[in-house]
Design a protein around this motif. Structure first.
Motif, PDB file in Angstrom:
ATOM      1  N   CYS A   6       0.839  -1.186   0.000  1.00  0.00           N
ATOM      2  CA  CYS A   6       0.000   0.000   0.000  1.00  0.00           C
ATOM      3  C   CYS A   6       0.880   1.244   0.000  1.00  0.00           C
ATOM      4  CB  CYS A   6      -0.939  -0.011   1.195  1.00  0.00           C
ATOM      5  SG  CYS A   6      -0.104   0.073   2.781  1.00  0.00           S
ATOM      6  N   CYS A   8       1.308   3.581   2.049  1.00  0.00           N
ATOM      7  CA  CYS A   8       1.942   4.008   3.296  1.00  0.00           C
ATOM      8  C   CYS A   8       2.948   2.983   3.812  1.00  0.00           C
ATOM      9  CB  CYS A   8       0.891   4.294   4.362  1.00  0.00           C
ATOM     10  SG  CYS A   8      -0.070   2.862   4.833  1.00  0.00           S
ATOM     11  N   CYS A  25      -7.686  -2.184   7.556  1.00  0.00           N
ATOM     12  CA  CYS A  25      -8.425  -1.248   6.706  1.00  0.00           C
ATOM     13  C   CYS A  25      -9.671  -1.887   6.099  1.00  0.00           C
ATOM     14  CB  CYS A  25      -7.521  -0.713   5.597  1.00  0.00           C
ATOM     15  SG  CYS A  25      -6.154   0.285   6.219  1.00  0.00           S
ATOM     16  N   ASN A  56      -7.971   0.548  -0.830  1.00  0.00           N
ATOM     17  CA  ASN A  56      -8.234   1.852  -0.199  1.00  0.00           C
ATOM     18  C   ASN A  56      -7.664   1.912   1.215  1.00  0.00           C
ATOM     19  OD1 ASN A  56      -9.813   2.674  -2.486  1.00  0.00           O
ATOM     20  ND2 ASN A  56     -11.456   1.384  -1.681  1.00  0.00           N
ATOM     21  N   SER A  57      -6.426   1.523   1.343  1.00  0.00           N
ATOM     22  CA  SER A  57      -5.851   1.382   2.681  1.00  0.00           C
ATOM     23  C   SER A  57      -5.340   2.695   3.255  1.00  0.00           C
ATOM     24  CB  SER A  57      -4.716   0.357   2.650  1.00  0.00           C
ATOM     25  OG  SER A  57      -3.726   0.774   1.740  1.00  0.00           O
ATOM     26  N   ASN A  58      -5.351   2.733   4.565  1.00  0.00           N
ATOM     27  CA  ASN A  58      -4.800   3.836   5.339  1.00  0.00           C
ATOM     28  C   ASN A  58      -4.168   3.216   6.582  1.00  0.00           C
ATOM     29  OD1 ASN A  58      -4.102   6.251   6.439  1.00  0.00           O
ATOM     30  ND2 ASN A  58      -6.197   6.973   6.747  1.00  0.00           N
ATOM     31  N   CYS A  59      -3.167   2.397   6.354  1.00  0.00           N
ATOM     32  CA  CYS A  59      -2.562   1.591   7.414  1.00  0.00           C
ATOM     33  C   CYS A  59      -2.000   2.428   8.559  1.00  0.00           C
ATOM     34  CB  CYS A  59      -1.453   0.708   6.853  1.00  0.00           C
ATOM     35  SG  CYS A  59      -2.025  -0.441   5.589  1.00  0.00           S
ATOM     36  N   ASN A  62      -5.254   2.988  10.550  1.00  0.00           N
ATOM     37  CA  ASN A  62      -6.093   1.848  10.930  1.00  0.00           C
ATOM     38  C   ASN A  62      -5.352   0.685  11.581  1.00  0.00           C
ATOM     39  OD1 ASN A  62      -8.430   3.088   9.916  1.00  0.00           O
ATOM     40  ND2 ASN A  62      -7.945   2.411   7.859  1.00  0.00           N
ATOM     41  N   CYS A  68       2.060  -0.947   6.838  1.00  0.00           N
ATOM     42  CA  CYS A  68       1.380  -1.775   5.855  1.00  0.00           C
ATOM     43  C   CYS A  68       1.226  -3.218   6.340  1.00  0.00           C
ATOM     44  CB  CYS A  68       2.186  -1.745   4.555  1.00  0.00           C
ATOM     45  SG  CYS A  68       1.482  -2.734   3.229  1.00  0.00           S
TER      46      CYS A  68
END
Length: 82
Positions: A6, A8, A25, A56-59, A62, A68
């Motif tokens: 991802c 991030c 996520c 649509n990750s926001n590691c 989340n 990641c």
């Protein structure tokens, strides 16, 4: 195999500790990955596609680890693949 990470993701590969989810996520847990393997996933990329992990990750926000989940997905895949 090319690693899918991802946006991030960092290069830090710390110890893998699996929590409630492998991918926070998208709420993918270890059983979801096992199910994907049992349903025919032959590699990590197929597991990601079948489970929706890393979409649509926001590691950084989340994931309690703040990084990641790719290395965790690989770990669980290797643990359960035959």
């Amino acid at each position: 195999m090319d690693e899918v990470k991802c946006s991030c993701c960092s290069t830090d590969e710390s110890e893998v500790i699996i929590g409630e989810y492998v991918c926070y996520c998208n709420h993918v847990n270890e059983q979801n990955i096992i199910d994907a393997i049992n349903d025919g996933a032959k590699d990590v990329n197929e597991v990601i596609e079948m489970t929706g992990a890393m979409k649509n990750s926001n590691c950084a926000v989340n994931n309690p680890k703040g990084k990641c989940c790719y290395s965790d997905i690989v770990y669980v895949f290797n643990k359960h693949s035959k």
